[in-house]
Write a protein that holds these residues in place. Structure first.
Motif, PDB file in Angstrom:
ATOM      1  N   TYR A  74       0.846  -1.186   0.000  1.00  0.00           N
ATOM      2  CA  TYR A  74       0.000   0.000   0.000  1.00  0.00           C
ATOM      3  C   TYR A  74       0.886   1.243   0.000  1.00  0.00           C
ATOM      4  CZ  TYR A  74      -3.764  -3.159   1.513  1.00  0.00           C
ATOM      5  OH  TYR A  74      -4.684  -4.163   1.587  1.00  0.00           O
ATOM      6  N   GLU A  77      -0.263   6.413   4.825  1.00  0.00           N
ATOM      7  CA  GLU A  77      -0.287   6.120   6.259  1.00  0.00           C
ATOM      8  C   GLU A  77      -1.477   5.268   6.690  1.00  0.00           C
ATOM      9  OE1 GLU A  77       2.203   7.024   8.266  1.00  0.00           O
ATOM     10  OE2 GLU A  77       3.209   7.846   6.508  1.00  0.00           O
ATOM     11  N   GLY A  78      -2.359   4.927   5.765  1.00  0.00           N
ATOM     12  CA  GLY A  78      -3.493   4.084   6.105  1.00  0.00           C
ATOM     13  C   GLY A  78      -4.629   4.858   6.750  1.00  0.00           C
ATOM     14  N   THR A  79      -5.690   4.146   7.124  1.00  0.00           N
ATOM     15  CA  THR A  79      -6.862   4.770   7.741  1.00  0.00           C
ATOM     16  C   THR A  79      -7.374   3.906   8.886  1.00  0.00           C
ATOM     17  OG1 THR A  79      -8.336   3.639   6.169  1.00  0.00           O
ATOM     18  CG2 THR A  79      -7.589   5.880   5.593  1.00  0.00           C
ATOM     19  N   GLY A  80      -8.210   4.538   9.738  1.00  0.00           N
ATOM     20  CA  GLY A  80      -8.800   3.803  10.844  1.00  0.00           C
ATOM     21  C   GLY A  80      -7.772   3.428  11.888  1.00  0.00           C
ATOM     22  N   GLU A  81      -8.119   2.469  12.733  1.00  0.00           N
ATOM     23  CA  GLU A  81      -7.199   2.007  13.773  1.00  0.00           C
ATOM     24  C   GLU A  81      -7.436   0.536  14.076  1.00  0.00           C
ATOM     25  OE1 GLU A  81      -6.430   4.561  17.183  1.00  0.00           O
ATOM     26  OE2 GLU A  81      -6.533   2.814  18.508  1.00  0.00           O
ATOM     27  N   ARG A 132      -2.819   1.236  11.683  1.00  0.00           N
ATOM     28  CA  ARG A 132      -3.920   1.594  10.793  1.00  0.00           C
ATOM     29  C   ARG A 132      -3.999   0.583   9.655  1.00  0.00           C
ATOM     30  NH1 ARG A 132      -1.691   6.475  12.359  1.00  0.00           N
ATOM     31  NH2 ARG A 132      -0.175   6.464  10.663  1.00  0.00           N
ATOM     32  N   LYS A 133      -5.148   0.431   9.072  1.00  0.00           N
ATOM     33  CA  LYS A 133      -5.306  -0.496   7.952  1.00  0.00           C
ATOM     34  C   LYS A 133      -4.878   0.178   6.657  1.00  0.00           C
ATOM     35  CE  LYS A 133      -8.702  -3.676   9.801  1.00  0.00           C
ATOM     36  NZ  LYS A 133      -9.881  -4.506   9.495  1.00  0.00           N
TER      37      LYS A 133
END
Length: 379
Positions: A74, A77-81, A132-133
């Motif tokens: 990816y 920094e990704g999203t969510g937790e 994060r995902k």
């Protein structure tokens, strides 16, 4: 003339067939053209099929090679937790697969490559981490810094000295030992009888330690746990009933913790200490554990050279209790100091350290036999 007529007759049919023959020839040529066109179309169609097959194979082959040589990853920094936990002994490959399964990174291979490129395989520490995902492998590796751990569960065992506790706290939090030594001198909520000294009052238990927690807060938690235990055991009142101060009880408990081979022996060890303290004529406490503490050494038996120590913790040389606790005792040892067993023992020897077998006696002669048994078992 007949042959002339015959010739005409012979030629007549030929002339009549000529027009038909040309038509057949035209039809034949048209058939051949149609067949050639069909063949051309079939050949063209076959070529299209072949090119398509080869192109598709090439495309998938290219993607397959790309996946092998350049693993999926990816970006950003990704999203969510999502909270992930690294277990004790987990390898970089184990962690990579766990992150892929959790949807943190696109592929385990990408994370392993990122670890190798950064040279951080040895820096991956057990604990829980907030991730994060859909993160890039490099970004995920950054968040797996020990300082970013969400929560560490750390068990402080009974009987550890402060110096050892500092080391374990440093390992668990990533903070240097010096910070804990410095914090120990601050106001941690110690009882007045501790006289500002933490040794003996950093209560052994299992603690949840946040990476954002300061060394002072961590040590204060341990003191708070001691205070709760002391209140539950009614330490102040019961110490007074025995004719001792809470501080003296904690010194006795620390010796009991250090000298006992098992929790079952603790009340008897406590009784030996009380018997020696109250023996007439007065005798020294003579505990090897206190001597070793004063020398900053570990072991169950002090040497002749050790016994020459001038430290106030040399209970072979000085009467009474040492100046302070020599370890951080657990609840069993404190309870034993508050409620010693009944008996007239003056000596005890852990004759089999491996199995924790301790023998008690009030006879000096029998005591010497126990010492010989210990020497045989440890020779």
């Amino acid at each position: 003339m007949d042959f002339l007529l015959g010739a005409e007759d012979d030629e007549a049919p030929s002339r009549r067939r000529a027009p038909g023959s040309r038509t057949q020839q035209r039809r034949s040529r048209r058939r051949r053209k149609r067949q050639r066109r069909k063949g051309y179309v079939a050949t063209l169609f076959a070529l299209v099929i072949i090119v398509g097959v080869l192109g598709g194979a090439g495309y998938y082959g290219f993607n397959w090679v790309g996946d092998v040589m350049i693993p999926k990853d990816y970006t950003g920094e990704g999203t969510g937790e999502v909270v992930v936990e690294i277990n004790e002994g987990a390898t970089a490959s184990d962690i990579a697969q766990m992150l892929e399964d959790a949807g943190v990174v696109a592929s385990a291979r990408a994370f392993v490559n990122a670890v190798g490129a950064a040279g951080k395989s040895s820096s991956l520490q057990p604990g829980q981490y907030a991730m994060r995902k859909g993160m890039s492998a490099a970004a995920a590796l950054t968040l797996l810094d020990p300082k970013n751990r969400v929560l560490n569960r750390l068990t402080i065992r009974e009987g550890l000295r402060l110096s050892k506790i500092y080391t374990e706290l440093s390992t668990a939090t990533g903070r240097p030992v010096s910070e804990f030594r410095k914090a120990a001198k601050e106001d941690l909520g110690l009882p007045s009888y501790a006289k500002g000294r933490l040794e003996g009052y950093a209560f052994p238990a299992t603690y949840e330690i946040s990476p954002k927690q300061t060394p002072k807060q961590t040590l204060a938690k341990m003191v708070e746990r001691f205070t709760q235990t002391a209140e539950r055991l009614d330490l102040d009142v019961r110490a007074k009933q025995l004719g001792f101060t809470p501080r003296q009880i904690m010194i006795i408990a620390s010796i009991v913790q250090a000298e006992s081979g098992s929790t079952q022996d603790m009340p008897k060890v406590a009784r030996v200490i009380y018997n020696r303290l109250g023996h007439n004529p007065q005798m020294t406490l003579s505990m090897d554990s206190t001597v070793m503490y004063g020398l900053g050494k570990y072991g169950i038996a002090a040497t002749h050279a050790d016994l020459k120590s001038t430290s106030r913790y040399n209970t072979y040389k000085y009467l009474g209790l040492p100046p302070g606790p020599i370890s951080n005792p657990g609840e069993h040892a404190i309870e034993a100091a508050l409620k010693p067993a009944d008996g007239n023992w003056l000596f005890f020897v852990t004759v089999d350290p491996k199995r924790g077998i301790t023998k008690f006696t009030d006879s000096d002669t029998e005591h010497q036999r126990f010492v010989e048994e210990l020497n045989r078992n440890t020779r």
